[in-house]
Design an enzyme around this catalytic site. Structure first.
Site, PDB file in Angstrom:
ATOM      1  N   CYS A  60      -3.153   1.133   6.911  1.00  0.00           N
ATOM      2  CA  CYS A  60      -3.337   0.434   8.193  1.00  0.00           C
ATOM      3  C   CYS A  60      -3.862   1.361   9.274  1.00  0.00           C
ATOM      4  CB  CYS A  60      -2.018  -0.183   8.652  1.00  0.00           C
ATOM      5  SG  CYS A  60      -1.450  -1.548   7.625  1.00  0.00           S
ATOM      6  N   GLU A 112       4.727  -3.890  12.243  1.00  0.00           N
ATOM      7  CA  GLU A 112       3.584  -2.975  12.176  1.00  0.00           C
ATOM      8  C   GLU A 112       2.539  -3.697  11.344  1.00  0.00           C
ATOM      9  OE1 GLU A 112       1.153  -0.092  10.180  1.00  0.00           O
ATOM     10  OE2 GLU A 112       3.188   0.271   9.459  1.00  0.00           O
ATOM     11  N   GLU A 163       7.936   2.562  14.367  1.00  0.00           N
ATOM     12  CA  GLU A 163       8.605   3.118  13.202  1.00  0.00           C
ATOM     13  C   GLU A 163       8.493   4.629  13.281  1.00  0.00           C
ATOM     14  OE1 GLU A 163       7.202   1.090   9.642  1.00  0.00           O
ATOM     15  OE2 GLU A 163       8.717  -0.429  10.069  1.00  0.00           O
ATOM     16  N   ASN A 207       0.791  -1.231   0.000  1.00  0.00           N
ATOM     17  CA  ASN A 207       0.000   0.000   0.000  1.00  0.00           C
ATOM     18  C   ASN A 207       0.824   1.282   0.000  1.00  0.00           C
ATOM     19  OD1 ASN A 207       0.742  -0.855   2.617  1.00  0.00           O
ATOM     20  ND2 ASN A 207      -0.894   0.331   3.563  1.00  0.00           N
TER      21      ASN A 207
END
Length: 498
Positions: free
Chosen positions: A298, A264, A473, A166
């Site tokens: 996400c 993640e 992150e 994505n």
């Protein structure tokens, strides 16, 4: 172009075939295999890339291991590594339009967002970590023994970075930039359907002066390459972004060799809309939270929780507004919503909406694919009157779909927001600052946005709780995961001599 006007078609960008990048050289797969890369906007072939084998993965890990052990990168001063990463940042700026065009064509992103979000944010990650690299100093500790003690921050070694379809450029950069500045070497496995920007980055990093073997890219199927890489005995750290199910599988493989693993994973964020809010401003945040990147985010906000006094009004606003959001041709600078990244993703979203409708959900707007030039388009969709246990409320849709549920009290809103196995992001829209602080501290998420949605910066860390993963992150928190502590204690003589 709006949903009602889909006559123009997305252009197809001409892209050269791609090869693997291993040990500083471009090479074909060991068995000569190749895989087509398809345009989400047209359903037609864009180009093809090498389909790497496990032998290629082994070669990439061996190149990374050799480069790390030689000290050609890890033994450089952090300042010198920072200079090279800053050159990479400058080259990304020089090649920004090329990166944007390729990312738009490969992922199906509207070109405006590919330029302003994907390329811009990815480049800034290299700039940020280059700056942070100037501060990788040892930490001297005062201890009671007659000794001198300090703690060094040292690289793990070979890092495998596995990234999703994505946000290929951004989510690769969130791993590669901190891993490299910390002194690690990297093997990057991009998503099989969106590998193209990873190959450009290999060229950019080589031009910037990253030594041979320090950065490697292997393209191919995750079920073979990904599994092989995360379980490889010569890998020292794995950084993964993807679905919760695949992430759990990868973590189990890495655990067999006790390889440090950060992840993640999926999300299903709630966006809480209180009745005291400025609706004009709030609805912009509500809409962008679920249509940005066609909902393939996400940290999207696909669950809208609305205080009951404004529930019907919000549904009416959404029903009137969504059909007019610019939709379709990704080459049109006005386009906001493009296609989904693959036919499989389109079918998944359509199936979830169809099952929700069959279970009694009321479709406020959308609820169907859009036939446009063979691309994988789905109309932005709003669903109401849902049972909280409905699949589309409980699970991550990963498409431009919003479910809307009413609530009566602040406590109920918090309970509904947290009633999910995920915990990646959350949002609050309110004019009450005290409420914003009060509610945000009780939301189970790695990041919470108040009176907005989706703001990210290299200095801001993000990541999940619960089934949305562990580790962070972005920011200095991400840097910490690419370094390990090494305590050194030097005992002194009775007179203080060594």
């Amino acid at each position: 172009m709006t949903i009602a006007d889909t006559a123009s078609a997305a252009t197809t960008t001409e892209i050269a075939p791609g090869r693997l990048f291993i040990g500083g050289r471009w090479t074909e797969a060991s068995d000569g295999g190749r895989t087509d890369v398809v345009s989400p906007a047209t359903g037609r072939k864009l180009t093809d890339v090498a389909r790497g084998t496990t032998a290629d993965a082994d070669a990439a890990v061996a190149a990374a291991r050799s480069a790390f052990d030689s000290g050609v990168w890890s033994q450089l001063s952090s300042r010198e590594r920072a200079r090279i990463l800053h050159r990479a940042y400058e080259l990304m700026r020089d090649r920004a339009e090329e990166l944007a065009q390729v990312e738009s064509a490969n992922v199906g992103k509207p070109i405006t967002f590919a330029r302003s979000v994907d390329v811009n944010n990815a480049a800034e990650l290299y700039e940020y970590y280059a700056a942070l690299g100037h501060h990788l100093d040892a930490d001297v500790r005062e201890i009671t023994a007659n000794a001198h003690a300090y703690v060094r921050k040292e690289p793990h070694g070979v890092v495998v970075a596995v990234t999703p379809f994505n946000f290929p450029l951004i989510l690769a950069s969130t791993k590669i930039a901190p891993a490299l500045i910390a002194g690690n070497t990297v093997v990057h496995k991009p998503a099989s359907i969106t590998p193209l920007s990873a190959l450009i980055m290999a060229d950019i990093l080589q031009q910037a002066g990253v030594p041979d073997g320090v950065f490697n890219v292997v393209t191919g199927a995750g079920s073979t390459l990904g599994d092989h890489l995360v379980s490889h005995p010569s890998v020292d750290k794995v950084a993964f972004t993807g679905s919760t199910e695949v992430g759990a599988h990868a973590a189990a493989l890495a655990a067999q060799s006790l390889t440090p693993f950060t992840a993640e994973l999926g999300g299903n964020a709630a966006n809480i809309l209180f009745a005291d809010v400025d609706l004009d401003a709030a609805m912009q945040a509500v809409i962008s939270a679920f249509v940005f990147n066609s909902g393939q985010f996400c940290m999207a906000g696909p669950r809208l929780l609305v205080e009951r006094p404004i529930y019907d009004m919000v549904l009416e606003i959404l029903g009137n507004a969504l059909p007019h959001v610019p939709f379709g041709d990704i080459s049109d600078p006005e386009t906001v919503i493009g296609p989904l990244a693959s036919r499989a993703q389109l079918e998944k979203v359509a199936g979830m909406v169809d099952r929700a409708r069959a279970a009694g959900a009321r479709v406020i707007t959308g609820g169907h694919p859009v036939d446009l030039n063979g691309g994988f388009y789905y109309a932005p969709t709003v669903l109401a009157d849902l049972d909280p246990a409905t699949e589309i409320v409980v699970e991550e849709t990963f498409g431009p779909v919003l479910t809307v549920q009413p609530f009566d009290t602040e406590e109920e809103a918090i309970a509904l927001a947290n009633d999910t196995r995920y915990g990646l992001a959350s949002g609050i829209q309110t004019a009450d600052l005290a409420r914003a602080h009060r509610v945000s501290t009780r939301l189970e998420a790695g990041i919470t946005w108040v009176n907005g949605w989706g703001t990210l910066d290299p200095a801001i860390s993000f990541g999940g709780v619960k089934s949305s993963g562990w580790g962070r992150e972005g920011g200095p928190e991400a840097m910490a995961s690419y370094l390990r502590s090494h305590s050194i204690v030097i005992h002194l003589g009775q007179d203080g001599s060594r």
